[in-house]
Structures are given as C-alpha cells and as structure tokens.
Enzyme design. Structure first.
Site, mmCIF file in Angstrom:
data_model
loop_
_atom_site.group_PDB
_atom_site.id
_atom_site.type_symbol
_atom_site.label_atom_id
_atom_site.label_comp_id
_atom_site.label_asym_id
_atom_site.label_seq_id
_atom_site.Cartn_x
_atom_site.Cartn_y
_atom_site.Cartn_z
ATOM 1 C CE LYS A 1 -0.430 -0.266 5.091
ATOM 2 N NZ LYS A 1 -1.108 -0.442 6.222
ATOM 3 C CE1 TYR B 1 12.354 32.830 4.440
ATOM 4 C CE2 TYR B 1 12.508 30.603 4.100
ATOM 5 C CZ TYR B 1 12.367 31.724 3.499
ATOM 6 O OH TYR B 1 11.977 31.997 2.219
HETATM 7 C C1 LIG Z 1 -0.473 -1.583 6.726
HETATM 8 C C2 LIG Z 1 -1.068 -2.657 7.170
HETATM 9 C C3 LIG Z 1 -0.121 -3.974 7.398
HETATM 10 C C4 LIG Z 1 1.387 -3.902 7.588
HETATM 11 O O1 LIG Z 1 1.819 -3.301 8.634
HETATM 12 P P1 LIG Z 1 3.702 -3.036 8.874
HETATM 13 O O2 LIG Z 1 3.217 -2.350 10.313
HETATM 14 O O3 LIG Z 1 3.970 -2.231 7.918
HETATM 15 O O4 LIG Z 1 4.129 -4.387 9.059
HETATM 16 C C5 LIG Z 1 -0.810 -5.223 7.835
HETATM 17 N N1 LIG Z 1 -2.468 -5.165 7.804
HETATM 18 C C6 LIG Z 1 -3.119 -4.218 7.743
HETATM 19 C C7 LIG Z 1 -4.605 -4.188 8.018
HETATM 20 C C8 LIG Z 1 -2.359 -2.862 7.406
HETATM 21 O O5 LIG Z 1 -3.155 -1.743 7.251
#
Ligand SMILES: *Cc1c(COP(=O)(O)O)cnc(C)c1O
Length: 374
Positions: A35, A257
């Site tokens: 993702k 700045y």
């Molecule tokens: C993002 C996510 C993961 C992976 O999590 P990590 O901490 O990056 O390993 C697994 N399951 C779901 C539902 C997620 O949203």
C-alpha cells in the site's frame, strides 16, 4: 540542477528481507503489503518482485492502487484492505475485498449475483483497533448465508504488537480465535491472518495461517527500542540530495529564516538542493544531519521549501560534485529512518513515505553500500 531527493532502492535487500521473514514464520504464506506505493519504494516494481518470489498475495489499501498494479501487468492475487466501494472493479480486475460490515457484504454479493459469479472475500473483525470491521459474531455468520460470496479469509489488525508488553495482543488474539472457532463449528475454515511486521518478528502466537508484513519487508524494524532491533533486516532505501553551493561564512552570521542558527566560528556551509517541498521535513531544522564524504554534517537553520543548509566545516574539502546522503549509509556512518523519525516526532513509516513519494527512484539489484544496520 535536479532538485530534491534521489532514492536508491536496493531490490537485492528486498529479496533478502522477504527470505528472512519467511524463515521467521517457517514458510507460512506471506501477503506482501505494498500500500501507499510500497511505503514510498514504488508499488509496481516491488509487486513484480514479490510476484516473482511467489508470495501468496499482495495487499493495497484502496481500489485505485490495485488498478495501477493490474495496469502494470501484475497478475498475483491482490487483497484490498480498506475499500468497500467500486464493487464492479473487484470483479473486473479480479481483486479480493476485505469486507468490513453487512452493508458492504450485501453490496458485493449483489454485484457478484448480477455477473453470475461467486466472489472470494476476506472478512475483517475488529478485535480492538476500533477503526473498521465486524464486531458482532452473529453478523459474520449472516455473511456466510450470502450465496454469491465465498469467505476464504478471516482477518484482524493488531494495535500494539510493537510493544514489549503483549497483554493487548493476547486479548485481540483471544477475541479473534473465538470468532475463528465459531466459523469452524459451521464447517468453515478460512485462511486466518492478523500479523503485521511487529507480530511476525515478535509474536509467534499471532502467525496463524498467513502473515501481512509491510515495514519489515522494506528492511526497517517496527520496534522503537535499541534492544529490539533486528540486525539482519536491510533497509532498502538510501536517499541523497545534490549540493547547490558551498560558501564560507564568518563567525556570527545568521543562517536561513528567522536566524535560528548563528555561526559560532568561521563556517563552511553547504546549501543542499532539497527542502520541505521534496518531503525533507521542516522539523529537521537544526536537528538532523546529512552525510557528506562519509561524515556527519549537521543541518543548520530552518529547512526551507527548496533549500537546506548543512555545516560542512569539519568534513574537509567539499564541492558541488559531492552529494549529501539524507538517509542510509555512507562509508562508516549511517542515518536511519528511526533517527530521522525521532527528530520529526513521527515513525519510520512516514519518513520512508515522504522521501519516497517525491523522489526520483533508481532501482538496483546490486547491494549499493554493503551491510546496513537497521
Ligand atoms: C499496513 C498494514 C499492515 C502492515 O503493517 P506493518 O506494520 O507495515 O507491517 C498489515 N495489515 C494491515 C491491515 C495494514 O493496514
């Protein structure tokens, strides 16, 4: 001059990390979480790599992310974690939804019925995360009655598997296993999965039938404490920026700045062609370092939209031909995502994303800088 961040992505490290996680779960199926553009590393490239490495499935958050992967030619199963809209796309693109509630279940079932097919789905149970998912066991059992849905997976998400104290993980697992037992009694044995990276590495009880690592695939430890580092994981991203110019400043010269930094000595200052427009966080002002010629150069003054100043007085000869490493290894020194996260009051996930999102990405299978500590 090219502004911003160039991110070198080490695909060899990606494969090694996957191998390591597979060993940790004794060969259980891996659902590789890609993702948010594979946490800033490039979803299509990483999806292709995980597909070739025969992971069980890929996971994205929303339908358009899955659509991009299909357009890039990815054929592997894709689990869509959060999106209960665009039902027709699931059928068209052969995607697997994670269903959060009865309303969504009915909508998916209706769409499948219209097309005369049965859709494979996973069911999300809320065991303590309090975001999305079924709470009511009776409702989950009702989903089983929908003729055009085939429940092939049951999942939940852990809220604090990264902590040393496993009490809440155990409670979530207990609730999850309760639902699993009820489904078993109905003769249904879906693939059960709950483990994120932290649980893969620290909670064998949570491995169940499959695991869903994200961060650890990218070589970063999900644990904040020094004592819980996973030395064998190799960070995949190394981020660099160009040096625009190097100037001599007298003692008592304000830099950037609001004059938050005033030189205490004659100072050699490098202006880097990177700023918060490129995802280099403004909270790195007067706090982070960059690496030039394998040595640390502190960021001085405020990080600007397009420029960041670094004190290179102690580095020796520095010119525009050198580059500044923002994240990763340079010689014997390295800057970790955790170090930067702490400077910006955030977590390594957000550092990877903000660097990777705007970066020019270069992919290499050759380990670019040897062994990396996490
Ligand atoms: C993002 C996510 C993961 C992976 O999590 P990590 O901490 O990056 O390993 C697994 N399951 C779901 C539902 C997620 O949203």
């Amino acid at each position: 001059m090219r502004r911003g961040i160039t991110a070198e992505i080490d695909l060899d490290a990606a494969l090694k990390n996957l191998e390591l996680l597979r060993e940790a779960v004794k060969g259980l199926p891996v659902i590789a979480v890609v993702k948010a553009d594979a946490y800033g590393h490039g979803a299509a490239e990483l999806a292709r790599l995980y597909e070739d490495a025969e992971v069980h499935a890929l996971a994205v958050a929303f339908v358009p992310e899955a659509e991009e992967l299909r357009e890039a030619g990815i054929k592997a199963p894709i689990l869509v974690l959060f999106d209960n809209t665009e039902h027709e796309k699931y059928l068209k693109l052969n995607l697997t939804p994670v269903i959060h509630d009865m309303k969504a279940a009915e909508a998916f079932s209706l769409e499948a019925e219209k097309k005369g097919v049965v859709l494979d789905v996973h069911i999300k149970v809320d065991t303590g995360m309090g975001r999305v998912g079924f709470n009511d066991e009776k409702e989950i059992l009702q989903v089983l009655d929908l003729k055009n849905l085939n429940v092939v997976g049951l999942m939940s998400h852990l809220s604090e598997a990264d902590l040393a104290d496993m009490e809440f993980v155990d409670l979530q697992l207990k609730r999850f296993n309760g639902i699993k037992q009820s489904l078993h009694k109905k003769g249904l044995k879906p693939m059960c999965h709950i483990a994120n990276s932290a649980a893969v590495l620290a909670c064998p009880d949570a491995h169940l039938d499959a695991v869903r690592p994200g961060l650890a695939l990218y070589g970063i430890s999900p644990f904040a404490g020094e004592d819980r580092r996973i030395p064998a994981l190799r960070p995949m991203m190394r981020a660099k920026a160009r040096i625009l110019t190097v100037r001599r400043l007298k003692a008592d010269t304000p830099v950037s700045y609001s004059r938050t930094f005033i030189t205490k000595r004659p100072t050699l200052a490098a202006a880097l062609a990177v700023g918060y427009a490129d995802g280099y966080n403004r909270l790195f002002s007067n706090s982070a370092s960059v690496l030039i010629k394998g040595k640390r150069a502190p960021v001085i003054g405020r990080v600007c939209m397009d420029l960041t100043m670094a004190d290179v007085t102690d580095i020796g000869e520095v010119s525009e031909r050198d580059e500044a490493v923002l994240l990763g290894r340079d010689g014997d020194e390295s800057i970790t995502a955790l170090e930067l996260a702490e400077k910006a009051s955030t977590i390594p996930y957000e550092i990877l994303l903000s660097f990777g999102k705007n970066a020019r990405r270069l992919y290499s299978r050759i380990p670019l800088t040897g062994e990396h500590p996490v």
